[in-house]
Design an enzyme around this catalytic site. Sequence first.
Site, PDB file in Angstrom:
ATOM      1  N   VAL A  89       7.405 -38.067  80.506  1.00 27.32           N
ATOM      2  CA  VAL A  89       7.736 -39.449  80.123  1.00 27.32           C
ATOM      3  C   VAL A  89       7.530 -39.608  78.620  1.00 27.32           C
ATOM      4  O   VAL A  89       6.906 -38.772  77.974  1.00 27.32           O
ATOM      5  CB  VAL A  89       6.899 -40.497  80.907  1.00 27.32           C
ATOM      6  CG1 VAL A  89       7.114 -40.343  82.398  1.00 27.32           C
ATOM      7  CG2 VAL A  89       5.423 -40.387  80.565  1.00 27.32           C
ATOM      8  N   CYS A 290      10.327 -36.621  67.392  1.00 28.75           N
ATOM      9  CA  CYS A 290       9.034 -35.924  67.463  1.00 28.75           C
ATOM     10  C   CYS A 290       8.235 -35.878  66.176  1.00 28.75           C
ATOM     11  O   CYS A 290       7.048 -36.197  66.177  1.00 28.75           O
ATOM     12  CB  CYS A 290       9.262 -34.504  67.972  1.00 28.75           C
ATOM     13  SG  CYS A 290       9.820 -34.468  69.673  1.00 28.75           S
ATOM     14  N   PHE A 291       8.863 -35.457  65.066  1.00 33.60           N
ATOM     15  CA  PHE A 291       8.064 -35.131  63.877  1.00 33.60           C
ATOM     16  C   PHE A 291       7.198 -36.301  63.412  1.00 33.60           C
ATOM     17  O   PHE A 291       5.997 -36.161  63.235  1.00 33.60           O
ATOM     18  CB  PHE A 291       8.970 -34.652  62.738  1.00 33.60           C
ATOM     19  CG  PHE A 291       9.399 -33.204  62.860  1.00 33.60           C
ATOM     20  CD1 PHE A 291       8.985 -32.416  63.919  1.00 33.60           C
ATOM     21  CD2 PHE A 291      10.215 -32.622  61.895  1.00 33.60           C
ATOM     22  CE1 PHE A 291       9.375 -31.092  64.036  1.00 33.60           C
ATOM     23  CE2 PHE A 291      10.606 -31.297  61.999  1.00 33.60           C
ATOM     24  CZ  PHE A 291      10.189 -30.528  63.069  1.00 33.60           C
ATOM     25  N   ARG A 463      23.204 -33.214  52.632  1.00 35.62           N
ATOM     26  CA  ARG A 463      22.849 -31.990  53.374  1.00 35.62           C
ATOM     27  C   ARG A 463      23.287 -30.713  52.658  1.00 35.62           C
ATOM     28  O   ARG A 463      23.098 -29.620  53.185  1.00 35.62           O
ATOM     29  CB  ARG A 463      23.518 -32.004  54.754  1.00 35.62           C
ATOM     30  CG  ARG A 463      23.077 -33.133  55.647  1.00 35.62           C
ATOM     31  CD  ARG A 463      21.844 -32.755  56.414  1.00 35.62           C
ATOM     32  NE  ARG A 463      21.457 -33.800  57.338  1.00 35.62           N
ATOM     33  CZ  ARG A 463      20.441 -33.691  58.189  1.00 35.62           C
ATOM     34  NH1 ARG A 463      19.740 -32.592  58.239  1.00 35.62           N
ATOM     35  NH2 ARG A 463      20.135 -34.683  58.973  1.00 35.62           N
TER      36      ARG A 463
HETATM   37  P1  NAD Z   1      13.007 -39.929  76.558  1.00 41.31           P
HETATM   38  O1  NAD Z   1      12.707 -41.314  76.145  1.00 41.31           O
HETATM   39  O2  NAD Z   1      14.362 -39.345  76.311  1.00 41.31           O
HETATM   40  O3  NAD Z   1      12.710 -39.746  78.125  1.00 41.31           O
HETATM   41  C1  NAD Z   1      11.563 -40.219  78.752  1.00 41.31           C
HETATM   42  C2  NAD Z   1      11.951 -40.774  80.113  1.00 41.31           C
HETATM   43  O4  NAD Z   1      10.750 -41.125  80.829  1.00 41.31           O
HETATM   44  C3  NAD Z   1      12.810 -42.043  80.064  1.00 41.31           C
HETATM   45  O5  NAD Z   1      14.044 -41.817  80.719  1.00 41.31           O
HETATM   46  C4  NAD Z   1      11.952 -43.101  80.760  1.00 41.31           C
HETATM   47  O6  NAD Z   1      12.721 -44.017  81.537  1.00 41.31           O
HETATM   48  C5  NAD Z   1      11.072 -42.245  81.659  1.00 41.31           C
HETATM   49  N1  NAD Z   1       9.838 -42.925  82.083  1.00 41.31           N
HETATM   50  C6  NAD Z   1       8.958 -43.650  81.336  1.00 41.31           C
HETATM   51  N2  NAD Z   1       7.950 -44.099  82.104  1.00 41.31           N
HETATM   52  C7  NAD Z   1       8.192 -43.669  83.373  1.00 41.31           C
HETATM   53  C8  NAD Z   1       7.506 -43.808  84.618  1.00 41.31           C
HETATM   54  N3  NAD Z   1       6.355 -44.482  84.705  1.00 41.31           N
HETATM   55  N4  NAD Z   1       8.043 -43.221  85.715  1.00 41.31           N
HETATM   56  C9  NAD Z   1       9.221 -42.529  85.638  1.00 41.31           C
HETATM   57  N5  NAD Z   1       9.913 -42.368  84.485  1.00 41.31           N
HETATM   58  C10 NAD Z   1       9.399 -42.922  83.363  1.00 41.31           C
HETATM   59  O7  NAD Z   1      11.884 -39.014  75.827  1.00 41.31           O
HETATM   60  P2  NAD Z   1      11.972 -37.441  75.504  1.00 41.31           P
HETATM   61  O8  NAD Z   1      12.646 -37.214  74.188  1.00 41.31           O
HETATM   62  O9  NAD Z   1      12.443 -36.714  76.713  1.00 41.31           O
HETATM   63  O10 NAD Z   1      10.432 -37.132  75.258  1.00 41.31           O
HETATM   64  C11 NAD Z   1       9.510 -37.105  76.333  1.00 41.31           C
HETATM   65  C12 NAD Z   1       8.248 -36.412  75.862  1.00 41.31           C
HETATM   66  O11 NAD Z   1       8.570 -35.058  75.491  1.00 41.31           O
HETATM   67  C13 NAD Z   1       7.613 -37.036  74.612  1.00 41.31           C
HETATM   68  O12 NAD Z   1       6.213 -36.931  74.728  1.00 41.31           O
HETATM   69  C14 NAD Z   1       8.087 -36.153  73.486  1.00 41.31           C
HETATM   70  O13 NAD Z   1       7.202 -36.121  72.402  1.00 41.31           O
HETATM   71  C15 NAD Z   1       8.122 -34.788  74.158  1.00 41.31           C
HETATM   72  N6  NAD Z   1       9.042 -33.845  73.502  1.00 41.31           N
HETATM   73  C16 NAD Z   1      10.331 -34.229  73.200  1.00 41.31           C
HETATM   74  C17 NAD Z   1      11.178 -33.310  72.582  1.00 41.31           C
HETATM   75  C18 NAD Z   1      12.595 -33.686  72.226  1.00 41.31           C
HETATM   76  O14 NAD Z   1      13.282 -32.840  71.662  1.00 41.31           O
HETATM   77  N7  NAD Z   1      13.074 -34.876  72.535  1.00 41.31           N
HETATM   78  C19 NAD Z   1      10.735 -32.009  72.293  1.00 41.31           C
HETATM   79  C20 NAD Z   1       9.436 -31.658  72.639  1.00 41.31           C
HETATM   80  C21 NAD Z   1       8.596 -32.588  73.250  1.00 41.31           C
HETATM   81  C1  UDX Z   2      11.468 -30.527  66.610  1.00 37.15           C
HETATM   82  C2  UDX Z   2      10.830 -29.128  66.700  1.00 37.15           C
HETATM   83  O1  UDX Z   2      11.613 -28.190  65.949  1.00 37.15           O
HETATM   84  C3  UDX Z   2      10.738 -28.686  68.149  1.00 37.15           C
HETATM   85  O2  UDX Z   2      10.036 -27.435  68.229  1.00 37.15           O
HETATM   86  C4  UDX Z   2       9.972 -29.750  68.948  1.00 37.15           C
HETATM   87  O3  UDX Z   2       9.917 -29.375  70.317  1.00 37.15           O
HETATM   88  C5  UDX Z   2      10.643 -31.109  68.809  1.00 37.15           C
HETATM   89  O4  UDX Z   2      10.740 -31.452  67.404  1.00 37.15           O
HETATM   90  P1  UDX Z   2      13.941 -31.477  66.722  1.00 37.15           P
HETATM   91  O5  UDX Z   2      13.340 -32.695  66.142  1.00 37.15           O
HETATM   92  O6  UDX Z   2      14.797 -31.600  67.921  1.00 37.15           O
HETATM   93  O7  UDX Z   2      12.805 -30.412  67.078  1.00 37.15           O
HETATM   94  O8  UDX Z   2      14.856 -30.760  65.590  1.00 37.15           O
HETATM   95  P2  UDX Z   2      14.531 -29.836  64.328  1.00 37.15           P
HETATM   96  O9  UDX Z   2      15.545 -28.781  64.285  1.00 37.15           O
HETATM   97  O10 UDX Z   2      13.125 -29.414  64.274  1.00 37.15           O
HETATM   98  O11 UDX Z   2      14.836 -30.820  63.103  1.00 37.15           O
HETATM   99  C6  UDX Z   2      14.023 -31.947  62.849  1.00 37.15           C
HETATM  100  C7  UDX Z   2      14.515 -32.648  61.602  1.00 37.15           C
HETATM  101  O12 UDX Z   2      14.234 -31.876  60.430  1.00 37.15           O
HETATM  102  C8  UDX Z   2      16.025 -32.910  61.590  1.00 37.15           C
HETATM  103  O13 UDX Z   2      16.258 -34.189  61.069  1.00 37.15           O
HETATM  104  C9  UDX Z   2      16.561 -31.834  60.666  1.00 37.15           C
HETATM  105  O14 UDX Z   2      17.755 -32.195  60.045  1.00 37.15           O
HETATM  106  C10 UDX Z   2      15.418 -31.722  59.660  1.00 37.15           C
HETATM  107  N1  UDX Z   2      15.359 -30.403  58.997  1.00 37.15           N
HETATM  108  C11 UDX Z   2      15.094 -29.285  59.714  1.00 37.15           C
HETATM  109  C12 UDX Z   2      15.574 -30.330  57.623  1.00 37.15           C
HETATM  110  O15 UDX Z   2      15.825 -31.348  56.955  1.00 37.15           O
HETATM  111  N2  UDX Z   2      15.501 -29.115  57.011  1.00 37.15           N
HETATM  112  C13 UDX Z   2      15.225 -27.959  57.691  1.00 37.15           C
HETATM  113  O16 UDX Z   2      15.182 -26.886  57.060  1.00 37.15           O
HETATM  114  C14 UDX Z   2      15.023 -28.050  59.090  1.00 37.15           C
END
Ligand code: NAD
Ligand code: UDX
Length: 483
Positions: A89, A290-291, A463
């Site tokens: 979530v 995330c970042f 970019r």
């Molecule tokens: P998201 O918002 O796309 O998805 C989260 C989902 O959880 C939503 O669809 C929401 O409706 C659901 N949710 C919330 N509360 C709930 C509940 N009580 N029961 C059932 N469903 C519920 O978020 P995301 O990007 O998938 O990120 C989720 C987690 O993963 C975060 O902690 C994030 O930091 C981590 N994460 C994300 C990425 C990424 O690339 N997006 C990468 C690594 C880690």
């Molecule tokens: C990041 C982490 O890479 C991943 O491991 C983690 O699970 C989730 O967060 P994400 O945010 O999906 O992934 O994309 P990433 O490729 O890391 O890029 C993040 C941001 O940095 C983007 O806006 C990208 O354009 C920027 N970026 C990345 C730069 O500006 N320069 C670079 O050299 C690399």
Amino acid sequence: MNKDIVCIGAGYIGGPTMAVIAKMNPDRKVIVVDINEKRIAAWNSADFDLPIYEPGLVDVVREVRGKNLFFSTDIEAAVKECDIIFVGVNTPTKMFGKGAGRASDLQYWESTARNIKAWANGPKIVVEKSTLPVRTAAAMEAILNAQDARSEVKVEGQGQQRNFTVLSNPEFLAEGTAIKDLMNPDRVLIGGPQDAQGQAAVDAVVEIYEGAAKNWVPREKILTTNVWSAELTKLAANAFLAQRVSSINAIAGLCEATGADVDEVAKVMGADHRIGPKFLKAGPGFGGSCFKKDVLNLVYLCESFGLHTAAEYWHEVIKMNDHQQERIVSRLFKAMFNTLANKKIAIFGFAFKADTGDTRETPAGTVVRLLHDEHVRLAITDPKALANAKKDLADLIEEDISTGGSDSRIFKQAPIEFTEDEYAAARDADAIVVMTDWCHYPTLDWARLYASMRKPALVFDTRNCLDSAALKGLGFKVLQTGK
Ligand code: NAD
Ligand code: UDX
């Protein structure tokens, strides 16, 4: 215990991760559940119009949906049915009370834990997939195993057991390359309690990542640690990556001032194997869900433990990133004769990076808001992110409609244009600002774009993805990052 898996949260993490787990484990049933009915309906849509865009995702979902991968809103039934529960979530930055603007908002996580406790019908392994502050697993285990009739079970020959074992299995995939990253990860990290029950739970999750035919992640790439190391590693890894982007962007400003070329500097620096070439691309600053959130979370953790200098150090990474977007607008201002009001600027790309429709924390959003404040007429184009762009900018769209032509602020009459057609976006524009490095942008007909624009015509390639010499040859004035 059975081998079936439920993932709570069908977002950017839950959907792709579980689709690949199902593909590589055809002997397990995988159910992805969410409270968001619209999202689940999209995952189940007959024409595979999935709620997120990710290259290759639709092929995996086509292969496994309805066979061993299912999407549902019946969370209670899925928790009862499956003994391994992943929780993916959202954990956004908390915007109220203690830790506002920095700490993680754990309300979704905690309510999920309480639901699991209420619905579970036996021992369960609960796997943190969300990114969480250090020691969250301990708090969740305390909630789940809080003393009541259901909290402990007797297992034959093993005495008293915890009903719930909480593991940390943070996800490292990046958006835009999620399927590639999942199929061939650099490493998988599983943190678990350091006792026999914890080890058994870790082994059960290791088995998932090895794949049914042991043909997925090689065992030596599956790293196991204690729970707190796993939780902290995820935050630290994201902070290091974000810090590299801010560092190269800090060098970019200096390049602009001195005549050095940031791409040349990065290439030579990256040739040192201790530094390495990745994550050294200067640009508009990092975006994505995330970042920023994870660095702020690290800042909050450092502060909570009295490590104020470390907190300040990490906070500078965010400040540098914000500054990078402000610099884009300042440079436009200077290049466009110190007034932007009523000029038309086309924004090429709104997604936070190429190959995704995700716009969370996108640098384009910040730049658009700053330009809107300057009464710029804006046209936004993006091949995948227009729907999200409209949602993100709803307040500005609303303001444009309600103020109409009668706004006392002169020149504030034009609503923001949204179009997938780059040529329509650029028509009569004074400038094009490339915010996302979509791979087709270099192949557009730049002579045609130039011909349709007001002169002098400017391209700001934030970019550095276009051929600047060719653009200059066509008559464009060109700005780049760090050059
Ligand atoms: P998201 O918002 O796309 O998805 C989260 C989902 O959880 C939503 O669809 C929401 O409706 C659901 N949710 C919330 N509360 C709930 C509940 N009580 N029961 C059932 N469903 C519920 O978020 P995301 O990007 O998938 O990120 C989720 C987690 O993963 C975060 O902690 C994030 O930091 C981590 N994460 C994300 C990425 C990424 O690339 N997006 C990468 C690594 C880690
Ligand atoms: C990041 C982490 O890479 C991943 O491991 C983690 O699970 C989730 O967060 P994400 O945010 O999906 O992934 O994309 P990433 O490729 O890391 O890029 C993040 C941001 O940095 C983007 O806006 C990208 O354009 C920027 N970026 C990345 C730069 O500006 N320069 C670079 O050299 C690399």
